[in-house]
Motif scaffolding. Structure first.
Motif, PDB file in Angstrom:
ATOM      1  N   GLY A  16      -6.520   3.822  -6.466  1.00  0.00           N
ATOM      2  CA  GLY A  16      -6.152   4.703  -5.376  1.00  0.00           C
ATOM      3  C   GLY A  16      -7.339   5.441  -4.803  1.00  0.00           C
ATOM      4  O   GLY A  16      -8.384   5.573  -5.443  1.00  0.00           O
ATOM      5  N   VAL A  17      -7.160   5.921  -3.584  1.00  0.00           N
ATOM      6  CA  VAL A  17      -8.157   6.733  -2.905  1.00  0.00           C
ATOM      7  C   VAL A  17      -7.456   7.934  -2.280  1.00  0.00           C
ATOM      8  O   VAL A  17      -6.376   7.800  -1.704  1.00  0.00           O
ATOM      9  CB  VAL A  17      -8.900   5.946  -1.798  1.00  0.00           C
ATOM     10  N   VAL A  59       0.885  -1.155   0.000  1.00  0.00           N
ATOM     11  CA  VAL A  59       0.000   0.000   0.000  1.00  0.00           C
ATOM     12  C   VAL A  59       0.927   1.211   0.000  1.00  0.00           C
ATOM     13  O   VAL A  59       1.766   1.358   0.893  1.00  0.00           O
ATOM     14  CB  VAL A  59      -0.919   0.013   1.231  1.00  0.00           C
ATOM     15  N   LEU A  60       0.798   2.025  -1.007  1.00  0.00           N
ATOM     16  CA  LEU A  60       1.680   3.169  -1.168  1.00  0.00           C
ATOM     17  C   LEU A  60       0.954   4.457  -0.810  1.00  0.00           C
ATOM     18  O   LEU A  60      -0.272   4.534  -0.813  1.00  0.00           O
ATOM     19  CB  LEU A  60       2.183   3.239  -2.616  1.00  0.00           C
ATOM     20  N   ALA A 112      -8.431   4.478   4.067  1.00  0.00           N
ATOM     21  CA  ALA A 112      -9.182   5.634   3.590  1.00  0.00           C
ATOM     22  C   ALA A 112     -10.307   5.989   4.563  1.00  0.00           C
ATOM     23  O   ALA A 112     -10.551   7.169   4.851  1.00  0.00           O
ATOM     24  CB  ALA A 112      -9.746   5.354   2.200  1.00  0.00           C
ATOM     25  N   VAL A 113     -10.979   4.978   5.073  1.00  0.00           N
ATOM     26  CA  VAL A 113     -12.042   5.213   6.050  1.00  0.00           C
ATOM     27  C   VAL A 113     -11.469   5.843   7.315  1.00  0.00           C
ATOM     28  O   VAL A 113     -12.046   6.775   7.891  1.00  0.00           O
ATOM     29  CB  VAL A 113     -12.771   3.891   6.383  1.00  0.00           C
ATOM     30  N   GLN A 114     -10.308   5.367   7.738  1.00  0.00           N
ATOM     31  CA  GLN A 114      -9.655   5.957   8.904  1.00  0.00           C
ATOM     32  C   GLN A 114      -9.282   7.410   8.647  1.00  0.00           C
ATOM     33  O   GLN A 114      -9.455   8.281   9.509  1.00  0.00           O
ATOM     34  CB  GLN A 114      -8.409   5.157   9.261  1.00  0.00           C
ATOM     35  N   ARG A 149      -6.829  -2.998   2.494  1.00  0.00           N
ATOM     36  CA  ARG A 149      -6.121  -2.067   3.368  1.00  0.00           C
ATOM     37  C   ARG A 149      -6.221  -0.624   2.855  1.00  0.00           C
ATOM     38  O   ARG A 149      -6.296   0.315   3.655  1.00  0.00           O
ATOM     39  CB  ARG A 149      -4.657  -2.484   3.500  1.00  0.00           C
ATOM     40  N   VAL A 150      -6.236  -0.443   1.546  1.00  0.00           N
ATOM     41  CA  VAL A 150      -6.458   0.904   1.001  1.00  0.00           C
ATOM     42  C   VAL A 150      -7.820   1.413   1.455  1.00  0.00           C
ATOM     43  O   VAL A 150      -7.958   2.563   1.903  1.00  0.00           O
ATOM     44  CB  VAL A 150      -6.368   0.895  -0.540  1.00  0.00           C
TER      45      VAL A 150
END
Length: 298
Positions: free
Chosen positions: A291-292, A191-192, A219-221, A214-215
């Motif tokens: 990506g997000v 995850v970058l 993102a939610v976090q 995990r992305v």
């Protein structure tokens, strides 16, 4: 002369054209060279280029010339703006900021006022900063306020992405050859993210499905959901963007999953957009990137 502020960004911000047009944001294209043909970023079909890259076609990129940036800044001010705020991708990822500063200096000698902002990020990290800046300008903010909004939005943005082939980042100088080789050999799908203007490995997992999960979770976090180290204050709204390059169906699914995840957190999402990153970003990230980006909203 007008009293407003014009906002300029570059094509790597990957803003949907209708979003830029609605807010009056001028977009300066970078360059893509494919099979020896130099093309403007906004003239290259991202989906077609992604397919060609999968087939082994090599492509390179370059920044806008100082003259191109000067013309863009002049054009942005022609509507009567007395000052221009130019928000560009990280100077550690491109020479665009350096060219922008040369252009600003040249225009200063002619009486123009261009404020260059190094966003220290890329893609919608830059793009959402430009959106917030344009909103501030639309609401009557002066150049100092517009610059401050752009910098704060960019600094507080979270950029997360995953790639299919680390070799693209390595060939473009965005990842060391050793790290790319090791990741490929072990089947690692990192995850970058972007930190202090550079692409960094946020965490490593095995397999694309885990990287995607995990992305989504990160993102939610970042939006202030469960697990956030520093949740956004209840009154703080956020914008989210979903990016892809040659992975349209996966992007739609990711956007839907992200919306569902955010709906259950109480996060205040002011707006969301989905866009294919432009060719310049895609050349370095490679086909299949997802990506997000999460950024504070005004």
């Amino acid at each position: 002369m007008g009293t407003g502020v014009a906002v300029v960004t570059d094509s790597t911000a990957s803003l949907p054209p209708e979003v830029a047009a609605e807010l009056g944001i001028t977009v300066v294209p970078l360059h893509v060279v494919v099979d020896g043909e130099d093309q403007l970023d906004d003239a290259v079909g991202s989906a077609a280029l992604a397919a060609r890259l999968v087939q082994g076609v090599r492509a390179t990129t370059s920044q806008p010339s100082t003259a191109e940036l000067e013309r863009a800044y002049r054009a942005a001010a022609e509507g009567g703006a007395r000052e221009v705020v130019a928000i560009h991708l990280s100077a550690d990822l491109s020479g665009t900021v350096a060219g922008a500063r040369r252009a600003a200096a040249a225009l200063a000698g002619e009486g123009g006022r261009v404020h260059v902002v190094d966003s220290r990020t890329v893609a919608a990290g830059t793009g959402l900063a430009a959106v917030a800046a344009a909103e501030a300008a639309r609401d009557g903010g002066g150049a100092a306020q517009v610059v401050a909004v752009a910098r704060e939005t960019a600094a507080k943005s979270t950029v997360l992405f995953m790639v299919t082939d680390l070799g693209f980042l390595q060939r473009g100088g965005r990842m060391s050859p050793g790290a790319a080789l090791m990741g490929t050999a072990l089947g690692i799908r990192p995850v970058l993210g972007v930190s202090d203007g550079r692409i960094v490995v946020v965490e490593t997992v095995r397999g694309r499905a885990r990287a995607r999960r995990r992305v989504l979770e990160r993102a939610v976090q970042a939006a202030g959901g469960p697990g956030a180290r520093v949740p956004h204050p209840p009154a703080q709204r956020v914008r989210v963007a979903v990016h892809h390059f040659g992975a349209a169906e996966e992007a739609v699914a990711l956007e839907e999953d992200l919306a569902d995840a955010l709906a259950g957190t109480g996060a205040l999402v002011a707006g969301a957009l989905r866009s294919e990153v432009t060719a310049v970003v895609g050349v370095h990230a490679g086909p299949g990137v997802l990506g997000v980006v999460v950024a504070p909203a005004r």
